[in-house]
Enzyme design. Sequence first.
Site, PDB file in Angstrom:
ATOM      1  N   ASP A 276      94.824  72.139  -1.956  1.00 38.10           N
ATOM      2  CA  ASP A 276      93.803  72.311  -0.712  1.00 38.10           C
ATOM      3  C   ASP A 276      93.417  71.338  -0.053  1.00 38.10           C
ATOM      4  O   ASP A 276      92.933  70.498  -0.451  1.00 38.10           O
ATOM      5  CB  ASP A 276      92.807  73.306  -1.463  1.00 38.10           C
ATOM      6  CG  ASP A 276      91.890  74.148  -0.414  1.00 38.10           C
ATOM      7  OD1 ASP A 276      91.746  75.173  -0.719  1.00 38.10           O
ATOM      8  OD2 ASP A 276      91.334  73.347   0.343  1.00 38.10           O
TER       9      ASP A 276
ATOM     10  N   ASP B 256      95.753  75.815   5.226  1.00 37.51           N
ATOM     11  CA  ASP B 256      95.340  74.700   4.348  1.00 37.51           C
ATOM     12  C   ASP B 256      95.497  74.959   2.899  1.00 37.51           C
ATOM     13  O   ASP B 256      94.814  74.075   2.210  1.00 37.51           O
ATOM     14  CB  ASP B 256      93.966  74.408   4.688  1.00 37.51           C
ATOM     15  CG  ASP B 256      92.884  75.149   3.713  1.00 37.51           C
ATOM     16  OD1 ASP B 256      93.115  76.172   3.579  1.00 37.51           O
ATOM     17  OD2 ASP B 256      91.946  74.499   3.629  1.00 37.51           O
ATOM     18  N   GLU B 257      96.382  75.729   2.231  1.00 31.85           N
ATOM     19  CA  GLU B 257      96.473  75.862   1.063  1.00 31.85           C
ATOM     20  C   GLU B 257      97.990  76.243   0.687  1.00 31.85           C
ATOM     21  O   GLU B 257      98.731  76.855   1.365  1.00 31.85           O
ATOM     22  CB  GLU B 257      95.492  76.593   0.186  1.00 31.85           C
ATOM     23  CG  GLU B 257      95.343  78.111   0.755  1.00 31.85           C
ATOM     24  CD  GLU B 257      94.190  78.718  -0.144  1.00 31.85           C
ATOM     25  OE1 GLU B 257      94.461  78.745  -1.348  1.00 31.85           O
ATOM     26  OE2 GLU B 257      93.500  79.496   0.553  1.00 31.85           O
TER      27      GLU B 257
END
Length: 363
Positions: A10, A110-111
Amino acid sequence: MEKRIVFHVDFDYFYAQCEEIRNSKIKGMCVVVCIFSDRGGDSGAVATANYNARNFGVKSGIPIMLAKNKLKEQDSIFLPADFDYYSEVSSKAMEIIEKYADVFEYVGRDEAYLDVTKKTDGNFINAEHLAQQLKNDIRNNLKLTCSIGITPNKLLSKIASDYKKPDGLTTVKSEQINEFLSPLKIREIPRIGKKTEDIFAQMNVNTINELKKINIFDLNKMFGRKTGGYIFNSSRGIDDEMVKPRAPTIQFSKITTLKKNSKELIFLRENIEELCIQLNKIAIENNKMYRSIGIQFVNEDLTTKTKSKMIKNPGNNVIELKKIVNQLLEEALVEQEMLVRRIGVRISEFSDVEGQSNITNYF
Ligand code: TTP
Ligand code: CA
């Protein structure tokens, strides 16, 4: 089920960190990324903020005005969100991260989850080294930091990546699951939101350890079998969901806020044709041909309308693009009652122009 090792990666304070990467001078300041509502002034909400700003209570979702108030004595900077740029950073980072996985599952900008069981021979020490290399790799190449959870499943890795932020690395082996989970707030379990938290709080159940004392029959009675079972298993760190191969959907898009709200064909056409020119240029620069073309309206009440079309043969001819976009625009305006505030174009379903490859933009 066989023992697995799963990473959850993350990116830290993602949009705000992207801004720091672009301009290192702002790094010591409170950096707040805003989604202005294009009503002018400071109306709108905070998308995210760096950790300096978070120290003063600034976080995702609060009104920009309130954030300004909280930071009025601080050295701070408020920036409008630049999604194209964040997508570019994300895609570069994902390209690097993917290489570290046996199986790579993109979740969002973002992950991502990585199954690394084979690569690490199922050994947690090897896994920690691999995760450290991954972190170094994206730091050296992009100046981007992330937090990683290393555990036997997706659920625990998701909780673990959030455990020490920013720039964290948290490992939980099978024999440590209990000790790791017990003291955590039940809200740390993904999908347990404020409502569920409140229900348990009324029963004086606040930590995962306390949650574990409720038996499955009571949980099923309270939430139904599906959710009851999920809560029961999660509080024990049980999760059998596999890491599924999933790449980001690749698309390019351009959107603009109109000078005035309108539903007038000629005015909208002028604006959207300009976007076509910019977008087609991006396709050509990336050696891409596309098959899917779409347009989007954001109406004055912020509702959206989209129309799209697949063309027979992949192409990147701007005249062709304008032609299709104009057809879509005319179709979209039939029965359009509201005035349009923002207008956008999107292209996807790419193929490489012969002899070229490597895509660096997706969102
Ligand atoms: P998060 O991962 O929730 O947050 P973050 O990356 O900013 O911070 P951290 O992981 O260090 O806690 O969200 C990812 C991005 O999504 C974030 O940078 C901005 C965006 N976002 C919003 O636009 N609105 C929101 O309400 C949230 C929660 C996130
Ligand atoms: Ca994040």
